[in-house]
Design an enzyme around this catalytic site. Structure first.
Site, PDB file in Angstrom:
ATOM      1  N   ARG A  30       0.825  -1.207   0.000  1.00 42.75           N
ATOM      2  CA  ARG A  30       0.000   0.000   0.000  1.00 42.75           C
ATOM      3  C   ARG A  30       0.863   1.263   0.000  1.00 42.75           C
ATOM      4  O   ARG A  30       0.502   2.275  -0.597  1.00 42.75           O
ATOM      5  CB  ARG A  30      -0.943  -0.009   1.205  1.00 42.75           C
ATOM      6  CG  ARG A  30      -2.084  -1.009   1.081  1.00 42.75           C
ATOM      7  CD  ARG A  30      -3.140  -0.797   2.155  1.00 42.75           C
ATOM      8  NE  ARG A  30      -2.654  -1.164   3.480  1.00 42.75           N
ATOM      9  CZ  ARG A  30      -2.762  -2.367   4.004  1.00 42.75           C
ATOM     10  NH1 ARG A  30      -3.337  -3.347   3.311  1.00 42.75           N
ATOM     11  NH2 ARG A  30      -2.312  -2.624   5.225  1.00 42.75           N
TER      12      ARG A  30
ATOM     13  N   GLU B 171       7.811 -18.983   2.414  1.00 45.51           N
ATOM     14  CA  GLU B 171       7.213 -19.717   3.527  1.00 45.51           C
ATOM     15  C   GLU B 171       7.507 -21.203   3.346  1.00 45.51           C
ATOM     16  O   GLU B 171       7.187 -21.789   2.312  1.00 45.51           O
ATOM     17  CB  GLU B 171       5.698 -19.490   3.566  1.00 45.51           C
ATOM     18  CG  GLU B 171       4.947 -20.347   4.554  1.00 45.51           C
ATOM     19  CD  GLU B 171       5.476 -20.212   5.974  1.00 45.51           C
ATOM     20  OE1 GLU B 171       5.878 -21.262   6.533  1.00 45.51           O
ATOM     21  OE2 GLU B 171       5.501 -19.077   6.505  1.00 45.51           O
TER      22      GLU B 171
ATOM     23  N   CYS C 173      -4.829 -19.651  16.323  1.00 43.61           N
ATOM     24  CA  CYS C 173      -5.594 -19.659  17.574  1.00 43.61           C
ATOM     25  C   CYS C 173      -6.893 -20.443  17.455  1.00 43.61           C
ATOM     26  O   CYS C 173      -7.500 -20.797  18.471  1.00 43.61           O
ATOM     27  CB  CYS C 173      -5.896 -18.228  18.006  1.00 43.61           C
ATOM     28  SG  CYS C 173      -4.416 -17.228  18.313  1.00 43.61           S
TER      29      CYS C 173
END
Length: 488
Positions: free
Chosen positions: A55, A66, A76
């Site tokens: 942005r 990754e 979570c």
């Protein structure tokens, strides 16, 4: 982008830098050359940093690496998938590489591990874990978002099938499949922190007989004082969970699959499934290779702009330590909420911005069957250990009008006698826990005293609260205690 934009840490945060890396020799991009931003790690912090950078810098060349197959996932939520509160695991990983490519023009390379890095030449060596092929890449700004990994204690049998950590989506899928395929009847959860208690609750919901083993003499030792941990222990026992406190695991027994957990003293707990939840540690191997300084917590030391000790390298998320809002000292509290906040700061600073992370209190909350359990700031034990002259008060009051079904919540607040400042709070109850801990966290962040709590203009109507909120009661009594302690 110049090295000045990604500056060295201030002197008081660089003491751990050893050795000091040589000044990078790679040149910065020339006019018209896109800024090369490379991010290692693509869960919460890494993806947040990358999207903020995009942005800010529409023309930047942004690549994320990754080593896992899943990115941007909600770790979570893993216990609740295992417990069957929702069925579709893809709910936890709503965005894949294609989404980031289409929406943000960011390249995400999954199953790619950065196996080595050189800060002098600003070069990465990347291995494709599917093919084994290696390639090199270079950066102008490097963001380390390598996260944390479960601590697996070196006990006999820990690698036996049926023994699982709880960290990734693949862990969630594997545990769920084990329950479906093996139909275990007994489970042992090792560790009684947030994830351990959430897993105990959810495994009980799946119909397993659950035992918890905790080496300290109470549950949630890192978050609660012993007096506030007791009602949590009672709630666990009320739902059939056996607690083995002050005990350690000597071995996990079983050949083709786990069958039992051997405790110190020789006691055996039946265990067709074992959850290892004794904590996590930051993944700092690559940081060490780059000469990045670690802090006293063992995580990466950063300044408020997430800059490391090496020019051109920032770090964010679970791999970095933060500053305590209360003490100004480094603490390590790996939470998804903090990872997102620090990721945003890192992405801004990586592209020349001046965003800052203001620190954390370590606020946390979880559900334990019919109780909400929350904490913020320092426990009484932590405050005393840090040298505060502590005054505390614990109060139990209705969360809302009793004639409308209001239930009681217990709040323990910890304050400094000398200043009256609230240092921390713990909240336990069947409802209204999140509201109270968030109010207290906000108050602590802005330096509120016990007296200040009395004057908070909190919302009141019988369906939602009482005319004197539980927080008001805590403030009134705690302020009186502080005044009396000063007189004495």
């Amino acid at each position: 982008m110049t090295d000045d934009a990604v500056a060295q840490l201030t002197p008081d945060r660089t003491a751990a830098a050893d050795p000091t890396p040589a000044e990078p020799t790679a040149t910065e991009p020339g006019p018209g050359t896109p800024l090369r931003i490379r991010v290692i790690g693509a869960v919460a912090a890494g993806t947040t940093a990358a999207t903020k950078a995009r942005r800010n810098a529409p023309d930047a060349d942004i690549v994320l690496y990754e080593r896992d197959k899943d990115i941007s996932y909600v770790g979570c939520g893993i216990p609740y998938f295992v417990g069957g509160e929702f069925d579709d695991v893809t709910t936890l990983r709503p965005r894949g590489p294609e989404w980031f490519a289409e929406k943000y023009r960011i390249t995400v390379r999954t199953r790619h591990e950065v196996v080595s890095a050189d800060a002098n030449t600003r070069t990465l060596t990347v291995r494709d874990l599917e093919t084994g092929e290696e390639s090199t890449d270079t950066w102008d700004v490097l963001l380390l978002a390598t996260g944390a990994s479960p601590v697996i204690p070196p006990i006999d049998g820990v690698g036996t099938p049926g023994v699982f950590p709880v960290r990734s989506i693949q862990d969630a899928v594997a545990i769920d499949a084990w329950i479906d395929e093996r139909a275990p009847r007994t489970a042992v959860v090792v560790g009684s922190g947030f994830i351990g208690l959430e897993m105990a609750e959810q495994l009980a919901h799946r119909g397993l007989a659950v035992s918890i083993v905790e080496m300290l003499p109470q549950v949630m030792p890192a978050a609660l004082d012993a007096d506030m941990a007791e009602p949590v222990a009672e709630e666990l026992r009320r739902h059939g969970v056996e607690l083995h406190l002050g005990r350690t695991v000597e071995a996990i027994e079983g050949d083709d699959a786990a069958t039992a957990v051997l405790l110190d003293g020789g006691e055996r707990l039946p265990a067709d499934l074992v959850i290892m939840s004794v904590g996590v540690r930051p993944n700092v191997a690559l940081a060490k290779q780059l000469g990045v300084a670690l802090g006293p917590t063992g995580a990466i030391a950063v300044d408020t702009g997430m800059r490391t000790s090496v020019p051109g390298i920032l770090a964010t998320g679970d791999v970095v330590e933060n500053l305590s809002v209360l003490t100004g000292e480094p603490i390590w509290r790996p939470l998804g909420s903090t990872a997102n906040k620090t990721g945003r700061v890192a992405g801004d600073v990586a592209t020349g911005g001046d965003a800052e992370h203001r620190g954390v209190l370590g606020t946390g909350i979880l559900r334990v069957f019919d109780l909400g359990v929350a904490h913020t700031g320092l426990t009484e034990a932590e405050a005393r250990k840090q040298g505060y002259d502590v005054v505390t008060h614990t109060d139990t009051k209705p969360t809302r009008a009793g004639y409308l079904g209001g239930k009681k919540v217990t709040i323990k607040a910890v304050a400094d006698r000398a200043t009256g400042r609230i240092l921390g709070a713990q909240v336990v109850g069947p409802e209204g826990v999140d509201k109270r801990v968030d109010v207290l966290a906000t108050a602590i962040t802005f330096g509120a005293t016990a007296e200040d709590l009395i004057h908070l203009d909190l919302a009141y109507a019988p369906p939602f609260s009482t005319a004197k909120d539980p927080i008001h009661f805590v403030g009134m009594v705690l302020a009186a205690k502080i005044a009396k302690a000063r007189e004495g």
